[in-house]
Motif scaffolding. Structure first.
Motif, PDB file in Angstrom:
ATOM      1  N   TYR A   1      61.938 -13.224  39.711  1.00  0.00           N
ATOM      2  CA  TYR A   1      63.364 -12.904  39.877  1.00  0.00           C
ATOM      3  C   TYR A   1      63.605 -12.074  41.142  1.00  0.00           C
ATOM      4  N   ARG A   2      62.722 -11.124  41.419  1.00  0.00           N
ATOM      5  CA  ARG A   2      62.976 -10.163  42.498  1.00  0.00           C
ATOM      6  C   ARG A   2      62.517 -10.623  43.876  1.00  0.00           C
ATOM      7  N   VAL A   3      61.449 -11.400  43.949  1.00  0.00           N
ATOM      8  CA  VAL A   3      60.942 -11.804  45.265  1.00  0.00           C
ATOM      9  C   VAL A   3      61.979 -12.571  46.068  1.00  0.00           C
ATOM     10  N   PRO A   4      62.665 -13.594  45.516  1.00  0.00           N
ATOM     11  CA  PRO A   4      63.680 -14.290  46.319  1.00  0.00           C
ATOM     12  C   PRO A   4      64.788 -13.350  46.795  1.00  0.00           C
ATOM     13  N   ARG A   5      65.168 -12.392  45.960  1.00  0.00           N
ATOM     14  CA  ARG A   5      66.216 -11.448  46.355  1.00  0.00           C
ATOM     15  C   ARG A   5      65.730 -10.492  47.430  1.00  0.00           C
TER      16      ARG A   5
ATOM     17  N   ASP B   1      65.758 -12.248  50.806  1.00  0.00           N
ATOM     18  CA  ASP B   1      67.108 -12.287  51.380  1.00  0.00           C
ATOM     19  C   ASP B   1      67.516 -10.916  51.917  1.00  0.00           C
ATOM     20  N   MET B   2      67.232  -9.876  51.152  1.00  0.00           N
ATOM     21  CA  MET B   2      67.630  -8.526  51.546  1.00  0.00           C
ATOM     22  C   MET B   2      66.906  -8.070  52.806  1.00  0.00           C
ATOM     23  N   ILE B   3      65.600  -8.390  52.916  1.00  0.00           N
ATOM     24  CA  ILE B   3      64.822  -7.884  54.037  1.00  0.00           C
ATOM     25  C   ILE B   3      65.202  -8.563  55.347  1.00  0.00           C
ATOM     26  N   ARG B   4      65.777  -9.746  55.261  1.00  0.00           N
ATOM     27  CA  ARG B   4      66.255 -10.410  56.477  1.00  0.00           C
ATOM     28  C   ARG B   4      67.529  -9.744  56.996  1.00  0.00           C
ATOM     29  N   ARG B   5      68.311  -9.173  56.077  1.00  0.00           N
ATOM     30  CA  ARG B   5      69.548  -8.491  56.478  1.00  0.00           C
ATOM     31  C   ARG B   5      69.312  -7.026  56.814  1.00  0.00           C
ATOM     32  N   ARG B   6      68.423  -6.400  56.052  1.00  0.00           N
ATOM     33  CA  ARG B   6      68.142  -4.968  56.250  1.00  0.00           C
ATOM     34  C   ARG B   6      66.637  -4.773  56.366  1.00  0.00           C
ATOM     35  N   ARG B   7      66.176  -4.551  57.567  1.00  0.00           N
ATOM     36  CA  ARG B   7      64.734  -4.453  57.817  1.00  0.00           C
ATOM     37  C   ARG B   7      64.248  -3.041  57.500  1.00  0.00           C
ATOM     38  N   ARG B   8      64.001  -2.818  56.226  1.00  0.00           N
ATOM     39  CA  ARG B   8      63.568  -1.497  55.773  1.00  0.00           C
ATOM     40  C   ARG B   8      62.120  -1.561  55.268  1.00  0.00           C
ATOM     41  N   VAL B   9      61.376  -0.502  55.573  1.00  0.00           N
ATOM     42  CA  VAL B   9      59.961  -0.463  55.208  1.00  0.00           C
ATOM     43  C   VAL B   9      59.781  -0.507  53.695  1.00  0.00           C
ATOM     44  N   ASN B  10      60.656   0.181  52.955  1.00  0.00           N
ATOM     45  CA  ASN B  10      60.497   0.195  51.489  1.00  0.00           C
ATOM     46  C   ASN B  10      60.670  -1.198  50.900  1.00  0.00           C
ATOM     47  N   LEU B  11      61.588  -1.998  51.477  1.00  0.00           N
ATOM     48  CA  LEU B  11      61.761  -3.373  51.003  1.00  0.00           C
ATOM     49  C   LEU B  11      60.533  -4.220  51.342  1.00  0.00           C
ATOM     50  N   PHE B  12      59.982  -3.975  52.534  1.00  0.00           N
ATOM     51  CA  PHE B  12      58.781  -4.704  52.957  1.00  0.00           C
ATOM     52  C   PHE B  12      57.611  -4.406  52.021  1.00  0.00           C
ATOM     53  N   LYS B  13      57.442  -3.145  51.647  1.00  0.00           N
ATOM     54  CA  LYS B  13      56.356  -2.769  50.751  1.00  0.00           C
ATOM     55  C   LYS B  13      56.567  -3.345  49.350  1.00  0.00           C
ATOM     56  N   LEU B  14      57.825  -3.348  48.893  1.00  0.00           N
ATOM     57  CA  LEU B  14      58.108  -3.937  47.581  1.00  0.00           C
ATOM     58  C   LEU B  14      57.790  -5.429  47.580  1.00  0.00           C
ATOM     59  N   LEU B  15      58.181  -6.111  48.656  1.00  0.00           N
ATOM     60  CA  LEU B  15      57.920  -7.545  48.750  1.00  0.00           C
ATOM     61  C   LEU B  15      56.414  -7.821  48.723  1.00  0.00           C
ATOM     62  N   GLN B  16      55.666  -7.051  49.487  1.00  0.00           N
ATOM     63  CA  GLN B  16      54.208  -7.213  49.479  1.00  0.00           C
ATOM     64  C   GLN B  16      53.621  -6.974  48.089  1.00  0.00           C
ATOM     65  N   GLY B  17      54.099  -5.917  47.430  1.00  0.00           N
ATOM     66  CA  GLY B  17      53.561  -5.582  46.114  1.00  0.00           C
ATOM     67  C   GLY B  17      53.820  -6.649  45.079  1.00  0.00           C
TER      68      GLY B  17
ATOM     69  N   LEU C   1      55.572 -16.550  51.008  1.00  0.00           N
ATOM     70  CA  LEU C   1      54.559 -16.031  51.929  1.00  0.00           C
ATOM     71  C   LEU C   1      54.984 -16.221  53.385  1.00  0.00           C
ATOM     72  N   LYS C   2      55.654 -17.326  53.675  1.00  0.00           N
ATOM     73  CA  LYS C   2      56.101 -17.570  55.050  1.00  0.00           C
ATOM     74  C   LYS C   2      57.162 -16.553  55.467  1.00  0.00           C
ATOM     75  N   VAL C   3      58.028 -16.178  54.538  1.00  0.00           N
ATOM     76  CA  VAL C   3      59.023 -15.147  54.845  1.00  0.00           C
ATOM     77  C   VAL C   3      58.321 -13.815  55.116  1.00  0.00           C
ATOM     78  N   LEU C   4      57.328 -13.495  54.292  1.00  0.00           N
ATOM     79  CA  LEU C   4      56.574 -12.256  54.499  1.00  0.00           C
ATOM     80  C   LEU C   4      55.909 -12.268  55.878  1.00  0.00           C
ATOM     81  N   ILE C   5      55.320 -13.384  56.250  1.00  0.00           N
ATOM     82  CA  ILE C   5      54.686 -13.501  57.568  1.00  0.00           C
ATOM     83  C   ILE C   5      55.723 -13.338  58.676  1.00  0.00           C
ATOM     84  N   GLU C   6      56.892 -13.964  58.477  1.00  0.00           N
ATOM     85  CA  GLU C   6      57.957 -13.918  59.491  1.00  0.00           C
ATOM     86  C   GLU C   6      58.426 -12.488  59.747  1.00  0.00           C
TER      87      GLU C   6
END
Length: 231
Positions: free
Chosen positions: A120-124, A127-143, A207-212
């Protein structure tokens, strides 16, 4: 005779100008006695290395030794006997370890709940990290992605940390529309071999979004790995 062979092995593992730590490491390699508080699996590796050393000396350097081929064979046979005795201890040790690990496992329902939440959360998050490039969102996505893939594939965490970007981007698709992502080299590949993950198209897209975003915004342009757990 075996004691002398182990002494030779100790000297073989000690460098020309050894430090105290080098001498201690060589001493540890020498011992095959479980009474020294080594685990049975450590003893197995020590004896395997020592036996391999003796076999190497017999095959390539026997002219430098005062031992005959028959004496080499007796040493190797005694090592084989010791290894068999230790194998019985390993079986008992493995059962104990498995039982202790089983007590610490989370209920299977917890894993199912996490997979549902991650789905549920990964797709959201993507989308969020493309609009707001925040480190906490990046870490959540990785986790969430690492947890999802770990539960999905059952691979050791070291496999995920060695997942490379090019392997994801060049993944082959099978007849069931699953992408086969290979992890050629990782810390335990000598024991368990190369690993691969069969992922659905939307999981590859995650994974491609994470790489991007990692490459473009979070210092990942020089990193060949998908996950940056120190970033």
């Amino acid at each position: 005779m075996v004691g002398q062979a182990l002494q030779d092995y100790q000297e073989f593992h000690t460098i020309s100008k050894p430090t105290r730590k080098d001498r201690e490491n060589a001493r540890l390699h020498k011992s095959h006695d479980t009474r020294q508080k080594y685990t049975t699996t450590s003893v197995k590796n020590m004896m395997l290395n020592a036996r391999g050393f003796i076999a190497h000396v017999k095959a390539f350097h026997s002219e430098m030794s005062s031992l005959t081929n028959a004496q080499f064979d007796r040493i190797l046979l005694q090592f084989k006997t010791l290894q068999k005795d230790n194998s019985r201890r390993i079986k008992a040790h493995q059962q104990t370890v498995k039982w202790n690990k089983s007590k610490l496992l989370r209920p299977s329902s917890n894993y199912g709940t996490f997979m549902h939440i991650a789905g549920y959360r990964v797709p959201r998050l993507t989308d969020m990290i493309r609009r707001r490039r925040r480190v906490n969102l990046f870490k959540l996505l990785q986790g969430y992605l690492a947890g999802h893939l770990g539960i999905l594939t059952g691979h050791h965490p070291v496999v995920l940390t060695n997942l490379q970007k090019d392997k994801v981007l060049q993944a082959e698709v099978d007849d069931n529309n699953r992408a086969l992502v290979w992890v050629d080299h990782h810390k335990i590949d000598r024991t368990f071999g190369n690993a691969y993950m069969a992922l659905l198209p939307h999981e590859v897209d995650w994974l491609k979004v994470l790489i991007e975003v990692s490459t473009a915004h979070f210092g990942g342009e020089q990193c060949r790995f998908v996950f940056q757990f120190e970033g």
